[in-house]
Each structure stands twice: as structure tokens, then as C-alpha cells.
Design an enzyme around this catalytic site. Structure first.
Site, PDB file in Angstrom:
ATOM      1  N   SER A   1       0.807  -1.226   0.000  1.00 37.60           N
ATOM      2  CA  SER A   1       0.000   0.000   0.000  1.00 37.60           C
ATOM      3  C   SER A   1       0.836   1.270   0.000  1.00 37.60           C
ATOM      4  CB  SER A   1      -0.941   0.009   1.207  1.00 37.60           C
ATOM      5  OG  SER A   1      -0.191   0.061   2.399  1.00 37.60           O
ATOM      6  N   GLY A   2       2.142   1.137   0.198  1.00 34.21           N
ATOM      7  CA  GLY A   2       2.995   2.321   0.175  1.00 34.21           C
ATOM      8  C   GLY A   2       3.299   2.755  -1.251  1.00 34.21           C
ATOM      9  N   TYR A   3       4.111   3.778  -1.383  1.00 29.03           N
ATOM     10  CA  TYR A   3       4.430   4.276  -2.716  1.00 29.03           C
ATOM     11  C   TYR A   3       5.284   3.281  -3.497  1.00 29.03           C
ATOM     12  CZ  TYR A   3       2.608   8.903  -1.460  1.00 29.03           C
ATOM     13  OH  TYR A   3       1.801   9.957  -1.100  1.00 29.03           O
ATOM     14  N   CYS A   7      17.573   5.066  -2.570  1.00 31.07           N
ATOM     15  CA  CYS A   7      17.459   5.823  -3.825  1.00 31.07           C
ATOM     16  C   CYS A   7      18.623   6.795  -3.974  1.00 31.07           C
ATOM     17  CB  CYS A   7      16.121   6.538  -3.909  1.00 31.07           C
ATOM     18  SG  CYS A   7      15.759   7.661  -2.545  1.00 31.07           S
ATOM     19  N   ASN A  42      13.200   8.085  -7.851  1.00 29.23           N
ATOM     20  CA  ASN A  42      13.430   7.338  -6.615  1.00 29.23           C
ATOM     21  C   ASN A  42      12.497   6.140  -6.443  1.00 29.23           C
ATOM     22  OD1 ASN A  42      11.811   9.917  -6.251  1.00 29.23           O
ATOM     23  ND2 ASN A  42      11.106   8.698  -4.501  1.00 29.23           N
TER      24      ASN A  42
END
Lengths: 345, 345, 345, 345
Positions: free
Chosen positions: B9-11, B146, B312
Site C-alpha cells: 500500500s505504500g508508494y 534511492c 526514486n
């Protein structure tokens, strides 16, 4: 005091007019622009609507006044200095034309000979925090580069104190789009410039010359500079890395900054343990004349990272010029410069 | 190949799902999220509307599959590694939990002991350009930070060639807001974060540890790192300064980069004489898996300024993970990763 | 005049403090914030660093003063009005709690009963351009919604002149992120909010009630309102469509606007044939108290499109409040409000 | 299929090349640009680096191919249509030159006579959702305006169903900077355009003509249009107000949309009760070919507010063109257009 502005249609000229029109001790005489002569000033600077009915005139029509501000593009004023001195006993130039003391530096950094090398020594480098007393006495004051001003105010306390190893520093300066002036081009076209993080001058940036010139308290500094354009209209953040040549902890470094800047009206030492704005941040300086300065000592080494932020059109150009004017005229240094910046913005 | 995503559910998890759902060789099995279990995936990742009817499930419901991606917040997966290995023979972790080979580095840089230090050596550091052969053989691959990935791909050619003076480098990394994840706070609140040029980690950034670890070709490198948040959602630009330990001109340096990266599908050496995009620029990399790398030699000194840009969430996280998956599976490395980025954007 | 601010830690409260601290006729007494009591004001509003050593206190500690500003979140002040009247003879509320004259409107538009319906008629709706004489006499003045203020100042001249067909208007208001206050949430999280063009209230916006209330010069207006969030921190642009009920050309409409606003210090009629800023534009109003108003007549029909722009925290909130204060106190209306906005920004 | 692009150096031409170079059924023949002839395509479109070694050629060098795309600035292609038909049996024009069926409309809305009025009826208006069958058969297909496409896809279901009172609608379109093309000017100069909310065409926008032409299912529509530039590079949001001529509740309206678009691969009906992206939002459509459509019924009246969002260079131009190509060629309509957009971005 009657003040006129040569080159008043650019961004620096516009901010200068805004400040001078609201300056309680100044009356704006003329504002020149060759391409806009005859137009209302507010036709070019829409924020000045309802503030002034002044119109631009040509530089040919300039009349004597008490002080002249010059905000021409770089390379123009050096050809006009002599004649313009007849128009005013005092003059503040915001271009790069009289910032460097050595004419050779113009060849090295600007790629051309200086047109009036004799005149260079008549100018004082116009950062008040570095040369207040000389500015007070000066007839002719130069401006300072916006990236140079941020770098210098951030680094001067450490360089002057002699604590910088090898007089060496690495500076990465981030800057908004207004610093490049009001001429449009593909690189400033919004779809290309919006959201940019663009290395426009990794090496060879002209402001390096000023930084070297002004930090030479203990020998010639070694300044390794790069400049990156970021998404922002107004604002500069200079991030600098250097090593201490002696054991100092955070508090020692803090004391150097506090001692240097305690009495300065436009420098704030910003270093908080928490909150969103722990370090200098150009975002909240738009329109203000503050230069915020902060630092962090690397717990893993002797490195200190110094940060300095300002509004390139204010403390980096027009605001700094008005501060110099205030000093030259003997007025309170903050006159006409009290706007503190907005939060949020 | 059946692939499931833990922490979807995160980016990073969302970008991973986007890539895997369109990957021609992969079938997405499950996507876990504790707080969203039972909801449609597109309720959280609205760009996936009409692409999938998948729903989130709890990690408790996870079933065996061919490969597991883990995109949990840092510090979680190290406690679950053992049990999860029972679910899949191969696993790619995109958190920081298994990036560092020395457990002591977690104490130094992350401020806590590692929960499963024995497992650290079972992981390969997942930057394909650095460890392609090991990744091909690996069961367990870690992600990479990143900012570390950008720094490493920019610097590796010079460090590996042994031309860096004192193995020393100064890195200033600029990064967009998505790198901090999807948890809102005052510092990410739009009125506060918009237009920021914010020194969020002048020293002590955790990615420093990875850079030191991976650049040790000729002894332990000295890495002086700082990180600044800029106005951008996706994107990293790392700007690095170093000195050459021998006389090399621009062309020599160019050859080092060309030799290193000529065959790499996702690294482009960007260095143009003119145009708007002369150097690496994260703006045009949003959604792409490229890392663009460039450099400029200072004509006034032996300094080289290296620039490296990436997205990123792509080459800095999810895209890099899929690239590793492609290598592990023996597929064409660019499968599912061909989106080149947009211009303008 | 001694002035205190209740609810001074929000964005409106912060801008109010900024204005009052520099207001030449005002002394700031206290600034309350329950969550920040004891902290320096500049810890929350970093632009006030070096300007004030004031600390927040609790509303419990409030002392009598000459005028109270209230900038609490909507729905709070209506429960405190009675007790607070004991603290100051005059009071300006910037929330929505006393803007509407009919208590029933709170049920219809805000979804709850008003806690103090009797008090509603003690307040004057605080847009000076609409109610200057009443404000001059008033003890209690309400604020006005930022979108309502822009809409009203754009539309009032035409509605008052009776030239609007069926008293009907369609308004599409664009607004920046600061209007939603300083509480962070997923919808204001930078990666989600940056670059948004988001229909957050296509119908049912609460400010509709104020617009209906204040435009009823010739019967109840029909106001069809929608609101869209755009990428901007400070600023509102209201774009309104209406039809004329009689033949008027552009010059006739212009005369209506000029007649209405010729003497208004904070309303500028902006309508240029050329240039970048031909019409009202919130971008150049950040920090200023101007509301810029313009219009264009459709050559294909009787439609007039009206545009009005302002800074939601200034003319849309705090600045408007200080303008009301100036009127109530009998001072020059522009005192402390002369900042004209920046260009570029 | 061999496809060439006339006018390939602009933003639409660049996006077209990007799509065609990755289209599995297409081989890109030539790409013309008079000012860039001889240069690599990636010198102008930096996102295409490493994707293609194609160079621009002059239109004089164009060779026969299977289909020609034309992406010239408006007003050019109408003078070249005849000669270019000799080069390809099929042609898709993305300019405005052949969108309108009535040559008189060019006089009314574009201010000039059409150079080839006879040819107008040889073109099909190229919005696939409106004219799929005709496009399947067509030799010549026009593009559609980006603001028109959003408006049409948002409004067509209601106009076609005959539920719109008086066939009347008010549209406020918000648009990003890339829609104005790649020519820089003061109005697109970053310091001036950044953060703009600018009414560039309150009345008289040319796309109005297309909307009137295409919504005439039940008589000539009355379209009241205005256009505002907002801070965004790619993206359009059209917000439209209309009244229903009969009692319909939200579910009835929803059914009209669902019925119309259930089978459409590139239209999504977006209307959620909660979450950040409850309604169409151009932000998450950058690079995708979706047009998201949503609506809200005003509980206070018969008004419906319709919202439609798209990427002006994709569904508003190049993507829509490739979709038309797919239809003309009998391929799956989504071929080469599967990129779903990014979140976050």
C-alpha cells in the site's frame, strides 16, 4: 533623497522600484528602460498597480539626482560609468561590473576584458555585513552575486575565525528561476523549467570569483563551487562543506556564528532541534531581506555543513542595495526593508 | 511466475504493483496491507483503476508463490525474514533491512541493533549494475537506497578505475517528496513542503553507509554526504565533487564512463554541449528506470563534478527491484521496464 | 491599542500576528494556542524569527484588551462568544461562526445548529467594501470566507446595479492549499497535493451561503458554485459567468466597475489589452491585501465572465480583518497593509 | 505498418514519436522538422535517448508510407493537404485544421478563411468514443482540441440522452502549460508562469466550436466556455455546469454514464465517496491515455457538475491519435497505449 533607477524593467529593477516607492526617506525620480520608455512602470511590474503613476524613460533623459541605482544587465554599466557619475554624487550598481577588484578576474571568470579597470578600485563590494564602514564612506558601491552573498554570509564567520582546514570549501548552490532574469528562452519555458533540478553550472560559475575575493582572511581560499537550478522562483540555498582545522564541538561553532551576527539586523542564525524549519530555508524568505544561516557538525568527522538561504532579488540584489543605501545615507539600516516574509507560502 | 507483494500500500509497493501487473512474464498473486486489507488495490493506488480487481489481504493470509517482493517500512522485515522464506524460494526486499553486510553498520547509521544479523550475508546488494552475476544466482536480494543508487552509479566508474584522490567524495543529494513515503505530517503538509529547498539531513544520512560499503574498490572511501529536499514528487539528483589523482582530461573521464556503461540498458551517459538537458535531470525520468549519469571537469582544478539522476520510486526502488527480478529469472533485463519517461512533464 | 489574538497558531492567526506586530498603531497583547502554550510564537511561525519574543499562552490566561481577534477553527467560537465579550469591548472573528445572519443557514450549509443564534445579529459581515459604515460603528465584526470575498467583490457591482439576468451566476473558484488550514492529512500530503487540480467541492460549498446572503440587492440570487483546489499555496481565483439583462457593451460594464471601486484602496480593476497579467491573477497578490477584479464580455452572447483574485490569508482572512480593525478604529484603512505583493514570485 | 510524422519536433510530435517507437505494430519511417533537420530526434526530445537513432528530416524529403501523422502548428497543414495525400493513403492530422465541418466556423472562431474548405468533409472528427465506426472506415482523421475532448467526453452522455435543459452548459477548463506548445515567450517564462491561475481565454476560446459541433444531438447546444491556465505541465480538467430537464437522482445519472462508457477502454467513470481521488484528476493521468469522467448532482437544485480530466498531450492529442490509428488499422484499440499513469507524481 532623490533616487533614480537605471535599468528598471528587469526583475532586480522592479524589486528596487517597489522598495524605493515605499521607502519613507526616498523619492523616486526616474526609472529608465529603453524598450519600455513611455510605458507605465506598472505595465511591466503589475504588482505596482495603484502604487505609482511613474513612466519609464530612456537613459538619455536621465537627470541629476542624489543617488543612482544601476540595474543593467552585466557588461553594460562598465561602459557608462564615467558619464553617469556626472548625474549623481553616489551610485549603487547591482550588476557584476564592479564587484571584482582585479580586472584580470573578469578575463578569467567572465571571459572578457574589463572596459574600465581603473574604476574598479573606486567601488566597495556591497555586502554590508562585510564592509559596513567602507560603505558608509563610499561614493560607489557594487552589488554582489546572489549565490555569492549566501555563500559569503554562511562562510565568513568560519573563514574569518581561521578555523577552516586549508581554507577549502565545497559549495553546492540551489537557485530559483528569477535569478536568470526576465528574458525567456527554451530553458526557462515553463514546461521545460517546471520541476527542474538542473545542473546549469557544475564548474566555472562566475560568483566563485567573488567568494574567493572576499574570504581571503587567512590566505587565498580554495572554493569548489557548483550551481543547480531548482523549482522555485525566488530563493537561494547554498550548502557548503568544509573541515575544521581544530577540535570544535557544535557549541563552539555556534558561538562563532552568534558572536559574528548577534548585532546584524538581517542575518539570523537558524538551527533548531525540531520543527519543519530547523535550518535556513529560502521558501519563507521571499520578499524579505534576511539571510538565514545555519550549520551542522558531522558527528562522524570534522566536517561542518553550512547552509545559507536568501531571496535572490532581495538580500541577493535589490534589498541588499537598499540596505547599502540606508548605510550610505546614515539611516536606520532596516528602513524600508521590514517585510519579514510569509508563512506559509 | 507467480509473484506476491508484502507491504503493497505504500508508494514503492504501488509502483511495484503497477509494474508487475503489466509485466508479461509475471502473474501477481497477492498484495498485502494490514490497514487496507479487504479494499481494492485501486482504492489506494488510483492509477490502477480499470487495470486490476485485486484486493489487499493481510500478511497472515499470504500463500506460497515463486517470488516474494517485500516493501515494508524499514525495520519491519528483519523480524519476519525467517518465516517468510517458507513462502517463496526467492525474495527481493526493497527496505533497508538487508542492504548492509555488517550488522554493526545498523547500529552506527540506523541507531539500533539488527534483529537477524546472521541473515545479512544471505542477501546480495541489489544494484544490478554492481552485482549482476551474484544477483543472477541469488535467492535473496536487497533493495538499495534511492540516494545511494544515484550516488553509486555516478561514482562507481571513477572509484573502480582508481582515479579518485584519497577515495574521497562530497555528495549533495536533492530529492523529491515521495522518497519520504506516504505518511503525512506537518513537514510534508503541502503549504509547508511546496517550494521547499530543505536541508533535512546535512550529515548522518543512512544511505552514506551503503555508499561506503559499495565503493570500496581501493580501500575505504571517505564519503561526505548531505541531503536536501526540493520541490519535486519523484526524482533524485546527486551532485558529487571529487579530485582526480592523476592528469586526466574530459575525454579520458568520458572514456571511463563509456566503457563502464556502454552495455548497460538502464544507464545513460548524459553530457551535451548545448540544449536544455545537457546533464542528468530527474524531471524527465519520472516513471522510467533509467539512471542518467554525467560529469564536468573543472578547468580551474583537478575537480570533477559528477551528476546522477533517477526516479526514486523506479530505479531508486520498485523499477530496480523488477530489474533484479528479470536478472534472477533470466529474462531480458528490460522486460516490463521500457517506459522511457515523458517530455515535457 | 492593545490587541490580542485567540487561536494564533493557525495560518490565519500567524498572518494576523505578522500584520499586527508591524502595525504602527497596535500593540500585540497575547496570542493563544492550546497546543503551543509556552512556546515562542516564532517556533510555529518561522517568518517571525527576530521580530518578536512573544510566547503563546492558553485561552484561560487571556486578559482584558481593547480588541480581540478570534481565529479559531470553525465551530469553536460560537460556544465562547459570551464569555469572551467580557475581555474586550470590540471583537473581530475570522471564523465562519458569525458570518450568516440566519441561524437556519448553519443547518443547511454547515450541517449543525448554531450554538448562539441570538448573537448572530450582533455581528456585521466583515467585508469593508460592502459594509464600511456598519463596521465603523460595530462592536462585533465577522470575517468572510476567502472564496466568498473574491466572489462578492467580483460580482457585487453587477448585482447591485441590477443588470444580472435572473440574479443568476455560475462560479468556479480555484484555491490554494493554505485555505484548508495547517492540519496535515493524506489529501494535503505533498506527493498527493502537488500539481493537483482537484474538485473538492463541486456542489454544496459553505461559502455559497454568504454569497447568496450578500448579493440579494434585487431579490434572492441563484448562485451555482463549485470549488477546485489548484497548485498554489496562497491564492484564490473566482471565475463567474452571468448574463446581462440589458444591452451593455464592454465600456458600460467597465463604468459600473470603475464607479464602484474608484475610491476603494484595496480593489483594483484589472483588464488589459495585452501583457501577461491582463486579468486578475492571485500569483502576484501573495502577501498583499488587494482583491483584483476584472471581466470580459462574450462577443458571441450576453454573457459576462467575471474574475476576482486575492490572497486567501490576506484579503481573504487576516488582511481583511486588519482592514476592518482600521475602519473600526478610525485609522487610515491601509495602515499596516501596504505590502503590494511581489513580482515575480 | 510504416508511419511517418510531419512536424515531429513539437510537444505533440514528440509524444507521438515516443508512442510510435514503442508501438509493436508500427515502424517509424521519417520524422520531419524544418528547424531541426539533420539533428537526432533525441536532441530535441531527451526522453528518447537510447531509444532511437532517428534523425529529423525536412518535409521536402518525405517519402511514401502507409500512414502519415501531421502535427504541424495550426494553420499550416490546410495548405499542404493535397500534396501530402500523395504520400500516404491514410492520414491523421493533430492540428485544428480539419476539425470543423463548416468552413464558416474557421472565420468565426479562428479569424481566417479556411484554405481548403472542400477537404473539410473528407475528415472524420477524431474522437474515437464519438465516431468509432466512421474512423474505422476513414482515410483522413482529424485530431481534437484537448479542452474539447475533455469537455465532450464529460458531456456527451448527458447531451446524447437528451436530459440537458436548453442544451445549455457552462464550462470552465483548467489547463497546463504544455498545451500552449514549445515556443517560449514572456507569458511562459518560468518566473511568470509558475504558480499561475491565469484567465487566458475567458470567452471566445476556439475549442468552443468543436464542442458545439459535436454535442448537437438534440439541437444546437449553447456552450459558455472559459479557459484558465494553472500550475501543471500536462493536464486538463474541464468543470461543467448544466441543469437536468427532468427529475433524475445521482443513480440515474450514474447509469447514463455507466451505460455509455462501460465498454470504453479509455474512459473511466470516477466518483468515489471517499479518498483523495474521488473525482477526475489530471495529476495522475500524465502519460496515460485515459479520460476520467465524473459528476456530482447539486442537492440544492437540478444542477449537475460534470468533471473530465485527461493529459492534453495524450488523450488530448498524440495518444488519441494513436488510438485512432489502432481503430483504422483494426488492431486492439489499446495497443501501445497501456501506460496507466503514475501515482504519486
Amino acid at each position: 533623497m532623490q533616487v533614480s533607477v537605471i535599468g528598471a524593467s528587469g526583475y532586480v529593477g522592479g524589486d528596487l522600484l517597489r522598495l524605493l516607492l515605499q521607502h519613507p526617506k526616498v523619492q523616486v525620480g526616474q526609472a529608465t528602460s529603453e524598450s519600455n520608455a513611455g510605458k507605465f512602470v506598472y505595465a511591466v511590474h503589475p504588482n505596482l498597480r495603484k502604487l505609482t503613476a511613474l513612466k519609464f524613460c530612456s537613459i538619455q533623459e536621465i537627470k541629476p539626482c542624489d543617488l543612482l541605482f544601476v540595474a543593467l544587465p552585466h557588461g553594460r554599466f562598465m561602459h557608462k560609468f564615467g558619464p553617469l557619475t556626472a548625474m549623481a554624487p553616489r551610485l549603487i550598481d547591482l550588476s557584476a561590473d564592479f564587484r571584482l577588484r582585479e580586472s584580470q578576474d573578469y578575463v578569467t571568470w567572465y571571459g572578457h576584458e574589463h572596459a574600465d579597470p581603473e574604476a574598479l578600485r573606486q567601488f566597495v563590494y556591497g555586502v554590508v555585513e562585510l564592509h559596513r564602514e567602507e560603505i558608509r564612506q563610499a561614493s560607489y558601491v557594487s552589488g554582489a552575486g546572489c549565490l555569492a552573498t549566501a555563500s559569503l554570509l554562511g562562510l565568513m564567520p568560519l573563514f574569518r575565525s581561521g578555523v577552516v582546514r586549508n581554507q577549502e570549501v565545497f559549495i553546492e548552490a540551489k537557485v530559483g528561476s528569477s535569478a536568470a532574469g526576465n528574458e525567456s528562452s527554451l530553458s526557462t519555458h515553463h514546461p521545460e523549467r517546471s520541476g527542474a533540478v538542473r545542473s546549469f553550472q557544475p564548474t566555472g560559475h562566475r560568483h566563485t570569483a567573488e567568494i574567493i575575493q572576499e574570504l581571503g582572511f587567512h590566505g587565498r581560499p580554495q572554493v569548489h563551487f557548483s550551481a543547480t537550478a531548482v523549482e522555485l522562483v525566488r530563493g537561494v540555498l547554498a550548502t557548503a562543506h568544509l573541515f575544521l582545522n581544530q577540535k570544535l564541538d557544535e557549541k563552539d561553532v555556534w558561538n562563532i556564528y552568534r558572536t559574528t551576527y548577534a548585532q546584524e539586523p538581517f542575518v539570523r542564525v537558524v538551527k533548531e532541534r525540531k520543527g519543519v524549519y530547523r535550518y535556513p530555508e529560502p521558501k519563507i524568505l521571499a520578499g524579505s531581506n534576511f539571510c538565514d544561516v545555519g550549520f551542522e557538525k558531522d558527528p562522524h568527522s570534522d566536517r561542518v555543513v553550512v547552509m545559507a538561504a536568501l531571496d535572490n532579488l532581495m538580500k541577493g540584489a535589490a534589498g541588499n542595495g537598499v540596505q547599502a543605501l540606508n548605510v550610505m545615507a546614515g539611516w536606520d539600516e532596516t528602513t524600508g526593508l521590514q517585510f519579514p516574509g510569509l508563512h506559509p507560502i
